[in-house]
Motif scaffolding. Structure first.
Motif, PDB file in Angstrom:
ATOM      1  N   VAL A  38      79.122 -20.907 -23.371  1.00  0.00           N
ATOM      2  CA  VAL A  38      79.183 -22.331 -23.705  1.00  0.00           C
ATOM      3  C   VAL A  38      80.635 -22.775 -23.816  1.00  0.00           C
ATOM      4  N   VAL A  60      76.680 -23.846 -20.200  1.00  0.00           N
ATOM      5  CA  VAL A  60      76.483 -25.143 -20.843  1.00  0.00           C
ATOM      6  C   VAL A  60      77.852 -25.723 -21.194  1.00  0.00           C
ATOM      7  N   VAL A 105      79.484 -28.705 -23.431  1.00  0.00           N
ATOM      8  CA  VAL A 105      79.230 -29.696 -24.471  1.00  0.00           C
ATOM      9  C   VAL A 105      80.447 -30.597 -24.586  1.00  0.00           C
ATOM     10  N   LEU A 160      75.782 -31.393 -22.162  1.00  0.00           N
ATOM     11  CA  LEU A 160      75.293 -32.036 -23.376  1.00  0.00           C
ATOM     12  C   LEU A 160      76.413 -32.917 -23.903  1.00  0.00           C
ATOM     13  N   TRP A 177      77.654 -34.802 -27.137  1.00  0.00           N
ATOM     14  CA  TRP A 177      77.459 -34.968 -28.572  1.00  0.00           C
ATOM     15  C   TRP A 177      78.326 -36.120 -29.064  1.00  0.00           C
ATOM     16  N   ARG A 187      73.969 -29.096 -34.873  1.00  0.00           N
ATOM     17  CA  ARG A 187      73.801 -29.109 -33.422  1.00  0.00           C
ATOM     18  C   ARG A 187      74.062 -27.738 -32.805  1.00  0.00           C
ATOM     19  N   VAL A 188      75.020 -27.017 -33.347  1.00  0.00           N
ATOM     20  CA  VAL A 188      75.285 -25.673 -32.835  1.00  0.00           C
ATOM     21  C   VAL A 188      74.085 -24.770 -33.090  1.00  0.00           C
ATOM     22  N   LEU A 219      71.474 -25.607 -30.602  1.00  0.00           N
ATOM     23  CA  LEU A 219      71.833 -25.101 -29.261  1.00  0.00           C
ATOM     24  C   LEU A 219      71.566 -23.599 -29.162  1.00  0.00           C
ATOM     25  N   GLU A 272      67.980 -23.023 -28.620  1.00  0.00           N
ATOM     26  CA  GLU A 272      67.591 -23.312 -27.237  1.00  0.00           C
ATOM     27  C   GLU A 272      67.964 -22.175 -26.305  1.00  0.00           C
ATOM     28  N   LEU A 273      69.092 -21.526 -26.613  1.00  0.00           N
ATOM     29  CA  LEU A 273      69.578 -20.432 -25.779  1.00  0.00           C
ATOM     30  C   LEU A 273      68.952 -19.085 -26.152  1.00  0.00           C
TER      31      LEU A 273
END
Length: 219
Positions: free
Chosen positions: A90, A162, A164, A181, A183, A206-207, A210, A213-214
């Motif tokens: 990321v 990803v 961000v 993404l 933010w 948010r981290v 994420l 999700e990963l």
């Protein structure tokens, strides 16, 4: 050494030249069998250039250049298939790489540990990490004083799974097929710690989302 004559405009001191030569040796040892000396020196000196134009701490330039070159070479190794560990990668981007993206990087590395890879960068890198961001993260037991504002580079973007973005708008790079993404977060620049805490807490939320999700377990 390749590129030395090209960097006389920076008026390298003898100590700086020695430090860069030593850094090149360490990088060659780290990437032996992956990249040749010419590629390594090109990345080292171009990394040096990234900081030399506006640095106020010239004595630390060789160290910053080595650290950034090492990150870029790791990214290039991923892009070229030399290093495939299957870990999600990321990249956090903001404008100055001094507040939001550094806090996100700090949380990501702290929570993910060795299960994932994260980098950060800025479209217009600043000179130092925001002191309020440092203090706010320290309240969570996360030390980001070892980081430094740096730009994004093509190989780092290409290596990320990803990307961000946080407020860099059109200046943020867009590569087809890359997951992005955006933010929306307040910029902590010029704010005191009390005003940075809500931004920090939202970044942590948010981290964590994420990482879920990963499929990366958070510590």
């Amino acid at each position: 050494m390749t590129g030395t004559s090209e960097h006389r405009r920076h008026d390298l001191s003898v100590d700086q030249q020695l430090a860069l030569r030593t850094a090149a040796v360490r990088l060659r040892e780290s990437f032996d069998g992956v990249f040749g000396a010419e590629t390594i020196e090109r990345f080292l000196y171009s990394s040096y250039d990234q900081f030399a134009a506006h640095s106020t701490i010239p004595n630390f330039l060789p160290l910053l250049a080595e650290r950034f070159a090492r990150q870029r070479l790791h990214a290039l190794a991923r892009v070229e298939g030399h290093h495939q560990d299957g870990k999600p990668t990321v990249l956090f981007l903001c404008v100055h790489n001094a507040g939001r993206s550094q806090m996100a990087l700090g949380f990501f590395q702290h929570l993910a540990g060795d299960a994932a890879v994260a980098w950060s960068g800025g479209s217009e890198p600043g000179f130092e990490i925001n002191p309020s961001a440092i203090e706010a993260m320290a309240e969570r037991g996360i030390d980001i004083t070892g980081e430094f504002p740096k730009p994004w580079t093509e190989e780092i973007i290409r290596a990320a799974d990803v990307v961000v973005t946080m407020g860099c708008g059109d200046a943020c790079p867009v590569y087809p097929g890359k997951r992005y993404l955006d933010w929306t977060l307040d910029d902590p620049a010029g704010k005191d710690v009390a005003d940075v805490r809500p931004v920090r807490d939202e970044i942590e939320r948010r981290v964590r989302a994420l990482l879920a999700e990963l499929d990366v377990p958070a510590a």
